[in-house]
Design an enzyme around this catalytic site. Structure first.
Site, PDB file in Angstrom:
ATOM      1  N   MET A  25       0.815  -1.032   0.082  1.00 29.30           N
ATOM      2  CA  MET A  25       0.011   0.127   0.060  1.00 29.30           C
ATOM      3  C   MET A  25       0.884   1.303  -0.094  1.00 29.30           C
ATOM      4  O   MET A  25       1.766   1.424   0.907  1.00 29.30           O
ATOM      5  CB  MET A  25      -1.056   0.128   1.040  1.00 29.30           C
ATOM      6  CG  MET A  25      -2.059  -1.094   0.984  1.00 29.30           C
ATOM      7  SD  MET A  25      -3.107  -1.115   2.498  1.00 29.30           S
ATOM      8  CE  MET A  25      -2.081  -2.126   3.653  1.00 29.30           C
ATOM      9  N   ALA A  26       0.692   2.193  -1.034  1.00 34.35           N
ATOM     10  CA  ALA A  26       1.592   3.423  -1.110  1.00 34.35           C
ATOM     11  C   ALA A  26       1.342   4.269  -0.100  1.00 34.35           C
ATOM     12  O   ALA A  26       0.229   4.358   0.272  1.00 34.35           O
ATOM     13  CB  ALA A  26       1.333   3.919  -2.543  1.00 34.35           C
ATOM     14  N   GLN A  83       6.721  -4.742  -4.750  1.00 39.64           N
ATOM     15  CA  GLN A  83       5.934  -4.513  -5.957  1.00 39.64           C
ATOM     16  C   GLN A  83       6.282  -3.149  -6.673  1.00 39.64           C
ATOM     17  O   GLN A  83       6.766  -2.045  -6.089  1.00 39.64           O
ATOM     18  CB  GLN A  83       4.634  -4.131  -5.399  1.00 39.64           C
ATOM     19  CG  GLN A  83       3.502  -3.943  -6.403  1.00 39.64           C
ATOM     20  CD  GLN A  83       2.158  -3.611  -6.037  1.00 39.64           C
ATOM     21  OE1 GLN A  83       1.652  -2.616  -5.650  1.00 39.64           O
ATOM     22  NE2 GLN A  83       1.247  -4.464  -6.016  1.00 39.64           N
ATOM     23  N   CYS A 114      -3.490  -0.694  -9.324  1.00 39.94           N
ATOM     24  CA  CYS A 114      -3.929   0.572  -8.741  1.00 39.94           C
ATOM     25  C   CYS A 114      -4.826   1.737  -9.587  1.00 39.94           C
ATOM     26  O   CYS A 114      -4.512   1.738 -10.706  1.00 39.94           O
ATOM     27  CB  CYS A 114      -2.386   1.363  -8.605  1.00 39.94           C
ATOM     28  SG  CYS A 114      -2.563   3.059  -7.855  1.00 39.94           S
ATOM     29  N   ASN A 217      -8.638 -10.556  -2.688  1.00 38.97           N
ATOM     30  CA  ASN A 217      -8.165  -9.434  -1.999  1.00 38.97           C
ATOM     31  C   ASN A 217      -9.296  -8.667  -1.853  1.00 38.97           C
ATOM     32  O   ASN A 217      -9.936  -8.369  -3.002  1.00 38.97           O
ATOM     33  CB  ASN A 217      -6.901  -8.706  -2.497  1.00 38.97           C
ATOM     34  CG  ASN A 217      -6.816  -7.019  -1.788  1.00 38.97           C
ATOM     35  OD1 ASN A 217      -6.751  -6.453  -2.813  1.00 38.97           O
ATOM     36  ND2 ASN A 217      -6.705  -7.044  -0.642  1.00 38.97           N
ATOM     37  N   ALA A 241      -5.662  -5.745   3.479  1.00 41.33           N
ATOM     38  CA  ALA A 241      -5.204  -4.419   2.939  1.00 41.33           C
ATOM     39  C   ALA A 241      -5.401  -3.471   3.851  1.00 41.33           C
ATOM     40  O   ALA A 241      -4.912  -3.498   5.021  1.00 41.33           O
ATOM     41  CB  ALA A 241      -5.574  -4.238   1.492  1.00 41.33           C
TER      42      ALA A 241
END
Length: 340
Positions: A25-26, A83, A114, A217, A241
């Site tokens: 997760m950015a 990633q 994304c 997910n 997540a």
């Protein structure tokens, strides 16, 4: 659920046990967060934030420090996935090779999921590439070639839009290109994070894969939902997540549930606050007081989420810029009562 009901996940030559993955997760899943997840246990495979391959190459060519998103990667425990994202196969292959050779990563994961405009419409990457299956094939196949024997995996969404769901076709392309596993988020790119993940649709993808595992997910925010995902849907593993950002102990709870053991209780409110402060100190050690305090604002909001007074806390913590201010706001305003 019997302890023997869930088999470990096999990604190429790698065994993931338990088959519970932490999502990349950015802006969130940096080394400090990963360390805390490891301290609680339960995650079979952890992942970095997504790394911009083109940006990595630019830094490399200019002999600059590699991206902050690779902080900790060289030295932390394995298994660990990194990633990466971009739309150019040669660039992705160049970075994948460096991650394997220099960093010794366990898995190279490709972001085809994304939905953020800066990645999709501006950079024609992430979920934008779901409309270009052959380009995806080229990216995956080149990465597989240069990374071998390190496995390459892909993460996708159901499609770009609810009227253009093409995950079955994409799944076949991903496997034919040589990927070792496929992760599917049960929404389309247009959905962003609205509504509910479609686990029935995720499950249907399994029939289109011959040999590689399917990882589901979306919306896994409790141990019970993780167990249900394995019992009801045709997946080989799950990826947690957003729900873990303020609850890094969720993995250990889910793993216990899969083993058929009693689920560890939620930490007390004071314990949760202490976890957050531990997290803050790890970030300060890396980035220094000013940058760390600003970075920690969003994490602090995650830890407060779902508690009585969370909004009041967010209002105050969003303004802090020094260590003293952060500790003062936490001492005075961090919620110590669960929501009704």
């Amino acid at each position: 659920m019997p302890a023997t009901a869930i088999a470990p996940l096999k990604i190429g030559n790698l065994t993931i046990d338990p088959p519970i993955l932490q999502a990349p997760m950015a802006g969130f899943t940096n080394a400090a967060f990963r360390q805390i997840v490891r301290e609680f246990g339960g995650a079979g495979l952890l992942a970095t934030e997504m790394v911009n391959a083109r940006g990595f190459v630019w830094l490399d060519e200019h002999e600059a420090e590699h991206p902050d998103r690779l902080w900790g990667v060289a030295d932390e425990p394995r298994p660990l996935a990194v990633q990466i994202w971009d739309n150019d196969a040669a660039t992705m292959a160049k970075v994948g090779a460096r991650l394997v050779e220099e960093y010794g990563v366990s898995v190279v994961d490709i972001n085809f999921g994304c939905p953020v405009r800066q990645v999709t419409e501006k950079a024609h990457s992430g979920s934008y590439l779901l409309r270009e299956p052959q380009r995806m094939h080229a990216i995956i196949s080149q990465l597989v070639q240069v990374c071998a024997p390190t496995p390459v995996t892909a993460k996708i969404r159901l499609g770009c839009h609810p009227k253009n769901i093409n995950c079955d076709e994409i799944a076949r392309v991903v496997e034919e290109a040589g990927a070792a596993a496929l992760t599917v988020h049960g929404r389309t790119a247009a959905d962003m994070f609205r509504g509910h993940a479609d686990w029935d649709r995720i499950s249907e993808i399994k029939a289109h894969l011959k040999n590689i595992p399917l990882i589901g997910n979306g919306d896994l925010d409790s141990p019970e939902k993780v167990v249900t995902a394995f019992e009801k849907y045709n997946v080989d593993a799950v990826m947690i997540a957003r729900a873990c950002l303020g609850r890094p102990w969720l993995f250990s709870q889910a793993a216990a549930a899969l083993r058929g053991e009693p689920i560890p209780p939620e930490p007390t409110m004071v314990q949760q606050r202490d976890v957050m402060l531990h997290h803050y100190r790890l970030v300060v050690d890396r980035f220094g007081e000013e940058k760390a305090t600003i970075l920690m604002r969003k994490y602090a909001c995650c830890y407060a989420q779902g508690k009585r007074g969370a909004r009041h806390f967010r209002t105050h913590v969003a303004k802090v810029s020094t260590e003293a201010e952060f500790y003062a706001v936490v001492e005075e305003h961090f919620p110590l009562s669960p929501a009704d």
